[in-house]
Write a protein that holds these residues in place. Structure first.
Motif, short mmCIF file in Angstrom:
data_model
loop_
_atom_site.label_atom_id
_atom_site.label_comp_id
_atom_site.label_asym_id
_atom_site.label_seq_id
_atom_site.Cartn_x
_atom_site.Cartn_y
_atom_site.Cartn_z
N ARG A 22 0.82 -1.22 0.00
CA ARG A 22 0.00 0.00 0.00
C ARG A 22 0.85 1.28 0.00
O ARG A 22 0.33 2.37 0.24
CB ARG A 22 -0.96 0.03 1.21
CG ARG A 22 -2.00 -1.09 1.23
CD ARG A 22 -3.01 -0.86 2.32
NE ARG A 22 -3.79 0.35 2.07
CZ ARG A 22 -4.56 0.93 2.98
NH1 ARG A 22 -4.64 0.44 4.21
NH2 ARG A 22 -5.23 2.03 2.68
N TYR A 23 2.14 1.16 -0.26
CA TYR A 23 2.99 2.34 -0.30
C TYR A 23 2.41 3.38 -1.26
O TYR A 23 2.09 3.09 -2.42
CB TYR A 23 4.40 1.96 -0.74
CG TYR A 23 5.30 3.13 -1.04
CD1 TYR A 23 5.75 3.97 -0.03
CD2 TYR A 23 5.74 3.37 -2.34
CE1 TYR A 23 6.59 5.05 -0.31
CE2 TYR A 23 6.59 4.43 -2.62
CZ TYR A 23 7.00 5.26 -1.61
OH TYR A 23 7.85 6.31 -1.88
N ALA A 24 2.26 4.62 -0.77
CA ALA A 24 1.70 5.72 -1.56
C ALA A 24 2.86 6.57 -2.08
O ALA A 24 3.35 7.46 -1.36
CB ALA A 24 0.74 6.54 -0.72
N PHE A 25 3.29 6.31 -3.27
CA PHE A 25 4.48 6.94 -3.84
C PHE A 25 4.31 8.46 -3.91
O PHE A 25 5.09 9.23 -3.34
CB PHE A 25 4.71 6.35 -5.23
CG PHE A 25 5.99 6.78 -5.90
CD1 PHE A 25 7.04 7.35 -5.20
CD2 PHE A 25 6.15 6.58 -7.27
CE1 PHE A 25 8.23 7.72 -5.83
CE2 PHE A 25 7.32 6.94 -7.92
CZ PHE A 25 8.35 7.52 -7.21
N GLY A 26 3.26 8.92 -4.59
CA GLY A 26 3.08 10.36 -4.78
C GLY A 26 2.90 11.12 -3.48
O GLY A 26 3.55 12.15 -3.25
N ALA A 27 2.04 10.63 -2.61
CA ALA A 27 1.79 11.32 -1.34
C ALA A 27 3.02 11.35 -0.46
O ALA A 27 3.21 12.27 0.34
CB ALA A 27 0.63 10.66 -0.59
N VAL A 109 -7.55 10.42 14.58
CA VAL A 109 -6.17 10.07 14.22
C VAL A 109 -6.10 8.61 13.80
O VAL A 109 -5.41 8.26 12.82
CB VAL A 109 -5.22 10.35 15.40
CG1 VAL A 109 -3.79 9.90 15.06
CG2 VAL A 109 -5.23 11.83 15.76
N GLY A 110 -6.81 7.74 14.50
CA GLY A 110 -6.83 6.33 14.13
C GLY A 110 -7.37 6.12 12.73
O GLY A 110 -6.82 5.33 11.95
N ARG A 111 -8.45 6.84 12.40
CA ARG A 111 -9.04 6.69 11.06
C ARG A 111 -8.08 7.20 9.99
O ARG A 111 -7.89 6.56 8.95
CB ARG A 111 -10.36 7.46 10.99
CG ARG A 111 -11.00 7.44 9.61
CD ARG A 111 -12.39 8.03 9.62
NE ARG A 111 -12.39 9.44 10.01
CZ ARG A 111 -12.09 10.44 9.17
NH1 ARG A 111 -11.75 10.19 7.92
NH2 ARG A 111 -12.15 11.69 9.59
N ARG A 114 -5.21 4.81 9.32
CA ARG A 114 -5.58 3.68 8.46
C ARG A 114 -5.72 4.13 7.01
O ARG A 114 -5.26 3.45 6.09
CB ARG A 114 -6.88 3.06 8.96
CG ARG A 114 -6.75 2.34 10.32
CD ARG A 114 -8.01 1.56 10.64
NE ARG A 114 -9.17 2.43 10.80
CZ ARG A 114 -9.53 3.03 11.93
NH1 ARG A 114 -8.80 2.86 13.03
NH2 ARG A 114 -10.62 3.78 12.00
N THR A 115 -6.36 5.28 6.81
CA THR A 115 -6.59 5.76 5.44
C THR A 115 -5.28 6.03 4.72
O THR A 115 -5.14 5.72 3.53
CB THR A 115 -7.44 7.04 5.48
OG1 THR A 115 -8.70 6.75 6.11
CG2 THR A 115 -7.68 7.58 4.07
N PHE A 116 -4.32 6.62 5.44
CA PHE A 116 -3.06 7.02 4.81
C PHE A 116 -1.89 6.15 5.29
O PHE A 116 -0.77 6.61 5.42
CB PHE A 116 -2.78 8.50 5.13
CG PHE A 116 -3.83 9.42 4.58
CD1 PHE A 116 -3.89 9.70 3.23
CD2 PHE A 116 -4.78 10.00 5.43
CE1 PHE A 116 -4.87 10.55 2.71
CE2 PHE A 116 -5.75 10.86 4.92
CZ PHE A 116 -5.80 11.13 3.56
N SER A 117 -2.18 4.87 5.50
CA SER A 117 -1.15 3.98 6.03
C SER A 117 0.00 3.78 5.06
O SER A 117 1.09 3.35 5.46
CB SER A 117 -1.76 2.62 6.40
OG SER A 117 -2.29 1.98 5.23
N ALA A 289 -3.27 17.25 7.83
CA ALA A 289 -3.17 17.97 6.56
C ALA A 289 -3.58 17.08 5.40
O ALA A 289 -4.31 17.52 4.49
CB ALA A 289 -1.74 18.48 6.36
N LEU A 290 -3.13 15.83 5.40
CA LEU A 290 -3.51 14.91 4.33
C LEU A 290 -5.02 14.69 4.29
O LEU A 290 -5.61 14.53 3.22
CB LEU A 290 -2.81 13.56 4.54
CG LEU A 290 -1.33 13.51 4.20
CD1 LEU A 290 -0.70 12.22 4.74
CD2 LEU A 290 -1.11 13.60 2.70
N GLY A 291 -5.64 14.70 5.47
CA GLY A 291 -7.08 14.50 5.54
C GLY A 291 -7.89 15.74 5.25
O GLY A 291 -9.13 15.70 5.27
N GLY A 292 -7.21 16.86 4.98
CA GLY A 292 -7.92 18.11 4.69
C GLY A 292 -8.59 18.71 5.89
O GLY A 292 -9.54 19.50 5.75
#
Length: 310
Positions: A22-27, A109-111, A114-117, A289-292
């Motif tokens: 699940r590595y998020a390259f761009g983010a 924070v937990g959510r 998970r979303t941006f793991s 910040a990632l979660g807006g």
């Protein structure tokens, strides 16, 4: 741990990396670049391209997806150093172990965790380019700071090796030898320019810092560089997940609103709310910040200015 396989020829070095699930390259790598246009780097459909002044010479690093792997290619005299640190630069050395257990202490924070793991924190190991950017971002809007950053890089940058058509970050020695008024057309007033010149004069010592704590102490000993600037620097140079940007205009309000439902917060309140996440306090701010997540806005926006017209 990334798998490493090397290939070399007289021009390039190539390293193959296996990212975590699940590595998020761009983010993960976009924080390395000034938004919209960065003379020293680029992220697009072709992957990441980054110019750098390494301890052994100039280089450009290009990282592209290839199936389940990432292929890192280095060009120039510093290619070997770029290859050795490629996994760190794109965040693959970021240790998130233990963070999920901390994150569940707050439902939001937990959510977000998970979303941006798949998001990882980069560590470039090159301090001055990030410090230059952080100094230019002091007390101005992001658009103003990024406009000045582009202008400074285009004035002092030279072409990087390789096919990516990038500029190397400014040479601190050249910055240090420049009169402060020469930065005025770039939209940088005397106060920030003098802080930048001081940093440039001791750049060699700053680059030799072994960790975020030493770098923070050395940077904040310089007039014009405070905790905010130091945190903005070490977060991405050393991949420090605990670096909190104390003194930021927005972050204390965001943390207070997100974690306690309070529309406004102080630095003290922010640190109090982040204490349960010690070791990853900066990571929590990044997740917000990632979660807006933002606090309610009550006042007018800071106007865009041009110091070059003053």
């Amino acid at each position: 741990m990334s798998a490493i396989r090397w290939h070399s020829d007289p021009v390039t070095l190539t390293r193959r990396l296996t990212p975590p699930e699940r590595y998020a390259f761009g983010a993960s790598v976009r924080p390395l670049l000034v938004p919209k246009s960065d003379p020293c780097g680029r992220f697009d459909a072709g992957g990441l391209a980054l110019a750098m002044r390494t301890p052994i010479g100039p280089a450009s690093l290009i990282v592209q997806r290839s199936g389940a792997e990432l292929v890192a290619t280095g060009h120039g005299p510093g290619a070997a150093w770029a290859m050795e640190t490629a996994d760190s630069i794109i965040g693959l050395r970021d240790d998130v172990g233990g963070f999920p257990e901390l994150a569940v202490r707050h439902p939001l924070v937990g959510r977000l965790a998970r979303t941006f793991s798949g998001v990882r924190l980069p560590a470039t190991a090159r301090l001055f380019p990030r410090l230059l950017r952080a100094i230019l971002e002091q007390k101005v809007t992001g658009k103003e700071a990024h406009r000045s950053y582009r202008a400074v890089c285009r004035r002092f940058g030279v072409p990087a090796p390789g096919p990516a058509d990038l500029l190397l970050p400014p040479d601190p020695a050249e910055i240090a030898a420049t009169a402060y008024w020469e930065f005025h057309p770039f939209g940088v007033e005397q106060r920030r320019t003098e802080a930048l010149l001081r940093a440039a004069r001791v750049a060699d010592r700053l680059e030799r810092c072994v960790d975020a704590a030493e770098a923070t102490a050395r940077m904040t000993a310089l007039p014009g560089i405070g905790p905010w600037t130091a945190a903005e620097t070490v977060r991405f140079v050393f991949g420090d997940p605990d670096a909190v940007s104390v003194g930021d205009f927005h972050i204390p309000n965001t943390v207070a609103f997100a974690l306690a439902g309070e529309a406004r917060g102080t630095d003290e309140r922010m640190l109090e709310l982040l204490e349960p996440f010690r070791g990853h306090r900066g990571r929590v701010c990044d997740l917000l910040a990632l979660g807006g997540i933002t606090a309610p806005k009550f006042g007018p926006r800071m106007p865009l200015r041009s110091f070059s017209r003053f």
